[in-house]
Design a protein around this motif. Structure first.
Motif, short mmCIF file in Angstrom:
data_model
loop_
_atom_site.label_atom_id
_atom_site.label_comp_id
_atom_site.label_asym_id
_atom_site.label_seq_id
_atom_site.Cartn_x
_atom_site.Cartn_y
_atom_site.Cartn_z
N TYR A 14 -25.98 -16.22 -15.36
CA TYR A 14 -26.69 -15.50 -14.31
C TYR A 14 -28.17 -15.46 -14.69
CZ TYR A 14 -28.93 -11.80 -11.75
OH TYR A 14 -29.82 -11.10 -10.98
N SER A 15 -29.01 -15.82 -13.75
CA SER A 15 -30.45 -15.71 -13.94
C SER A 15 -31.07 -15.30 -12.62
CB SER A 15 -31.03 -17.06 -14.41
OG SER A 15 -32.43 -16.97 -14.48
N ARG A 16 -32.23 -14.67 -12.68
CA ARG A 16 -32.87 -14.29 -11.41
C ARG A 16 -33.33 -15.52 -10.65
NH1 ARG A 16 -37.43 -10.94 -14.00
NH2 ARG A 16 -37.09 -12.66 -15.47
N GLY A 21 -29.38 -13.07 -18.79
CA GLY A 21 -30.59 -13.15 -19.63
C GLY A 21 -30.63 -14.52 -20.26
N THR A 22 -31.78 -15.19 -20.16
CA THR A 22 -31.84 -16.59 -20.61
C THR A 22 -32.90 -16.78 -21.69
OG1 THR A 22 -33.31 -17.02 -18.75
CG2 THR A 22 -30.97 -17.55 -18.44
N ASN A 23 -33.16 -15.75 -22.47
CA ASN A 23 -34.12 -15.86 -23.57
C ASN A 23 -33.42 -16.46 -24.81
OD1 ASN A 23 -36.60 -15.61 -24.77
ND2 ASN A 23 -36.50 -13.41 -25.06
N TRP A 24 -34.17 -16.63 -25.91
CA TRP A 24 -33.63 -17.30 -27.11
C TRP A 24 -32.41 -16.61 -27.69
CZ3 TRP A 24 -33.43 -14.50 -31.62
CH2 TRP A 24 -34.24 -13.36 -31.70
N PRO A 28 -33.44 -6.90 -20.35
CA PRO A 28 -34.15 -5.74 -20.91
C PRO A 28 -33.25 -4.50 -20.89
CG PRO A 28 -35.58 -6.99 -19.43
CD PRO A 28 -34.21 -7.57 -19.28
N ASN A 29 -33.43 -3.62 -21.89
CA ASN A 29 -32.51 -2.48 -22.11
C ASN A 29 -32.22 -1.66 -20.85
OD1 ASN A 29 -32.53 -3.14 -24.80
ND2 ASN A 29 -34.04 -1.59 -25.37
N SER A 30 -33.24 -1.40 -20.04
CA SER A 30 -33.05 -0.49 -18.91
C SER A 30 -32.07 -1.05 -17.87
CB SER A 30 -34.39 -0.20 -18.23
OG SER A 30 -34.94 -1.40 -17.74
N GLU A 51 -26.20 -6.06 -25.38
CA GLU A 51 -27.15 -6.08 -26.49
C GLU A 51 -27.58 -4.67 -26.87
OE1 GLU A 51 -28.46 -7.42 -28.91
OE2 GLU A 51 -27.73 -9.45 -28.70
N LYS A 52 -28.03 -4.52 -28.10
CA LYS A 52 -28.65 -3.27 -28.53
C LYS A 52 -30.04 -3.21 -27.90
CE LYS A 52 -31.80 -4.57 -30.81
NZ LYS A 52 -32.94 -5.39 -30.52
N SER A 53 -30.56 -2.04 -27.58
CA SER A 53 -29.85 -0.76 -27.57
C SER A 53 -29.07 -0.65 -26.26
CB SER A 53 -30.86 0.37 -27.66
OG SER A 53 -31.47 0.37 -28.94
N1 LIG Z 1 -29.34 -9.03 -31.45
C1 LIG Z 1 -30.55 -9.52 -31.65
O1 LIG Z 1 -30.87 -10.07 -32.70
C2 LIG Z 1 -31.56 -9.42 -30.53
C3 LIG Z 1 -32.74 -10.14 -30.60
C4 LIG Z 1 -33.62 -10.09 -29.52
C5 LIG Z 1 -33.32 -9.28 -28.42
N2 LIG Z 1 -32.18 -8.57 -28.41
C6 LIG Z 1 -31.82 -7.71 -27.26
O2 LIG Z 1 -31.61 -8.58 -26.15
C7 LIG Z 1 -32.05 -7.94 -24.95
C8 LIG Z 1 -33.08 -8.83 -24.28
O3 LIG Z 1 -34.23 -8.88 -25.08
P1 LIG Z 1 -35.38 -9.95 -24.79
O4 LIG Z 1 -36.44 -9.70 -25.75
O5 LIG Z 1 -34.79 -11.31 -24.68
O6 LIG Z 1 -35.84 -9.43 -23.34
P2 LIG Z 1 -36.72 -10.14 -22.21
O7 LIG Z 1 -37.26 -11.43 -22.73
O8 LIG Z 1 -37.67 -9.13 -21.69
O9 LIG Z 1 -35.65 -10.42 -21.07
C9 LIG Z 1 -34.44 -11.10 -21.33
C10 LIG Z 1 -33.96 -11.79 -20.08
O10 LIG Z 1 -33.76 -10.84 -19.04
C11 LIG Z 1 -34.26 -11.33 -17.82
N3 LIG Z 1 -35.38 -10.48 -17.40
C12 LIG Z 1 -36.62 -10.40 -17.94
N4 LIG Z 1 -37.39 -9.52 -17.28
C13 LIG Z 1 -36.63 -9.03 -16.30
C14 LIG Z 1 -36.87 -8.10 -15.26
N5 LIG Z 1 -38.07 -7.52 -15.10
N6 LIG Z 1 -35.86 -7.83 -14.42
C15 LIG Z 1 -34.67 -8.43 -14.54
N7 LIG Z 1 -34.38 -9.34 -15.52
C16 LIG Z 1 -35.35 -9.62 -16.37
C17 LIG Z 1 -34.76 -12.75 -18.08
O11 LIG Z 1 -33.74 -13.66 -17.71
P3 LIG Z 1 -33.84 -14.47 -16.32
O12 LIG Z 1 -35.29 -14.84 -16.12
O13 LIG Z 1 -32.98 -15.64 -16.55
O14 LIG Z 1 -33.33 -13.55 -15.25
C18 LIG Z 1 -34.95 -12.80 -19.56
O15 LIG Z 1 -34.66 -14.04 -20.14
C19 LIG Z 1 -32.60 -6.58 -25.35
O16 LIG Z 1 -31.60 -5.61 -25.17
C20 LIG Z 1 -32.93 -6.75 -26.83
O17 LIG Z 1 -32.87 -5.53 -27.56
C21 LIG Z 1 -31.29 -8.63 -29.44
#
Ligand SMILES: NC(=O)c1ccc[n+]([C@@H]2O[C@H](COP(=O)([O-])OP(=O)(O)OC[C@H]3O[C@@H](n4cnc5c(N)ncnc54)[C@H](OP(=O)(O)O)[C@@H]3O)[C@@H](O)[C@H]2O)c1
Length: 330
Positions: A33-35, A9-12, A72-74, A93-95
């Motif tokens: 790892y990234s897609r 996962g490569t988000n913030w 994403p959680n799933s 990560e949660k959840s």
């Molecule tokens: N602890 C905290 O403060 C905090 C804050 C925010 C989020 N989180 C948790 O972190 C996790 C990610 O949240 P997020 O908001 O960052 O999610 P997101 O933006 O939807 O996705 C996170 C990463 O997963 C990959 N991804 C996105 N869509 C995908 C898909 N359809 N299939 C496969 N990979 C996919 C992407 O990485 P690539 O493009 O590089 O593959 C993306 O950067 C969640 O479990 C969330 O609850 C925690």
């Protein structure tokens, strides 16, 4: 010895985690790892010599010791099972997982790989200000109830209003207000007060059937905890833990900036200290200590794992109560 860290996962949030990992001096990022190679490389470029993978098995076989999963959680479940099969420690990560069925399967995998440590990244319960709340609750003569609030307008809500389906607001990704934000106050309640004897969820659905906001009521033997959370509005309510005359007032149960103890006789005492600039540093220190001393830290580890599983049980019950079904439940 620093632990070799890989990230999914490569988000913030992943950037914040890697910065926390490095600040703790216990980890070194070695693999991403990234897609897509481009997004993996764009992420890795800030962190020096880091290998980028688009193949999950190759990433898991790259020599990393710990994987941080922030997809994403799933997706957490399958990615965690594969990591455990490779004998890697997992920070998810949660959840963490979509339901109790997934958690039980992960537990079975952990039993087959007893050296692996699994952590849910519930950053707030590891912070000094949360520990200060815990210590004060333990001192209080009586608990009459609590109200815990975490309701923030999400940047992704703009997309939802524009007709899109952001991952975090869809059941397909085991997401919604409860699993994204409600999980923070829920974690706090279960850590402070244990398992409730009943739990109820009054959810406000989005057009796609996911929950956009909601109210949870946790019933304990002689008090109730009310939890308010949501992703489509901003609440400025503080959280409170009620004694009798005395009260703990918390500015945010997830961010834990300021915590005041009011004794009810006119004396207000701040029991918080300045929150860390990067709120993920304390959890990363705790996880490294457990990985580096599995025997000495076993009791701490078991306690965290039990807490994570309890949160998962209550999350699953709450969704059932509100009739919210994830594809992962089938
Ligand atoms: N602890 C905290 O403060 C905090 C804050 C925010 C989020 N989180 C948790 O972190 C996790 C990610 O949240 P997020 O908001 O960052 O999610 P997101 O933006 O939807 O996705 C996170 C990463 O997963 C990959 N991804 C996105 N869509 C995908 C898909 N359809 N299939 C496969 N990979 C996919 C992407 O990485 P690539 O493009 O590089 O593959 C993306 O950067 C969640 O479990 C969330 O609850 C925690």
């Amino acid at each position: 010895m620093t632990l070799k860290l890989g990230i999914i996962g490569t988000n913030w949030i992943t950037k914040m985690l890697v910065e926390a990992a490095h600040e703790s001096q216990a980890y070194q990022l070695t693999a991403v790892y990234s897609r897509r190679a481009e997004s993996g490389e764009a992420f890795a470029k800030d962190f020096g010599e880091v290998a980028v993978y688009t193949d999950l098995a190759a990433f898991y076989e790259s020599g990393i010791e710990v994987v941080y999963i922030a997809s994403p959680n799933s997706l957490h479940y399958e990615q965690t099972l594969q990591a455990i099969a490779h004998d890697l420690h997992v920070i998810v990560e949660k959840s963490a997982f979509s339901n109790t069925k997934e958690y039980e399967a992960v537990y079975s995998a952990l039993r087959e790989h007893p050296n692996v440590r699994l952590f849910e990244a519930a950053r707030h319960v590891h912070q000094a200000n949360f520990k200060a709340i815990e210590a004060k609750v333990a001192e209080m003569a009586h608990i009459s109830g609590a109200t815990l609030v975490y309701e923030k307008y999400s940047s992704r809500f703009d997309d939802y209003l524009a007709g899109k389906e952001p991952n975090v607001l869809t059941r397909e990704f085991s997401a919604g207000a409860l699993t994204d934000l409600g999980v923070y106050p829920l974690y706090a309640a279960i850590k402070l007060f244990g398992m409730p004897k009943e739990s109820h969820y009054f959810a406000t659905p989005l057009r796609n059937g996911a929950d956009g906001r909601g109210i949870v009521i946790l019933r304990y033997a002689d008090f109730d905890v009310t939890i308010q959370f949501g992703k489509g509005a901003n609440s400025y309510l503080h959280s409170e833990i009620l004694g009798m005359r005395d009260t703990i007032v918390i500015d945010s149960i997830a961010e834990l900036g300021e915590v005041i103890y009011k004794d009810g006789a006119g004396n207000d005492t701040e029991i918080s200290t300045p929150a860390p600039a990067n709120p993920m540093v304390p959890e990363m220190q705790v996880f490294a200590a457990i990985i580096n001393d599995p025997v000495g830290q076993d009791a701490t580890y078991r306690e965290l794992l039990t807490l994570s599983q309890r949160v998962n049980i209550v999350l699953t019950n709450l969704r059932q109560d509100a009739g919210i079904i994830f594809p992962a439940d089938k």
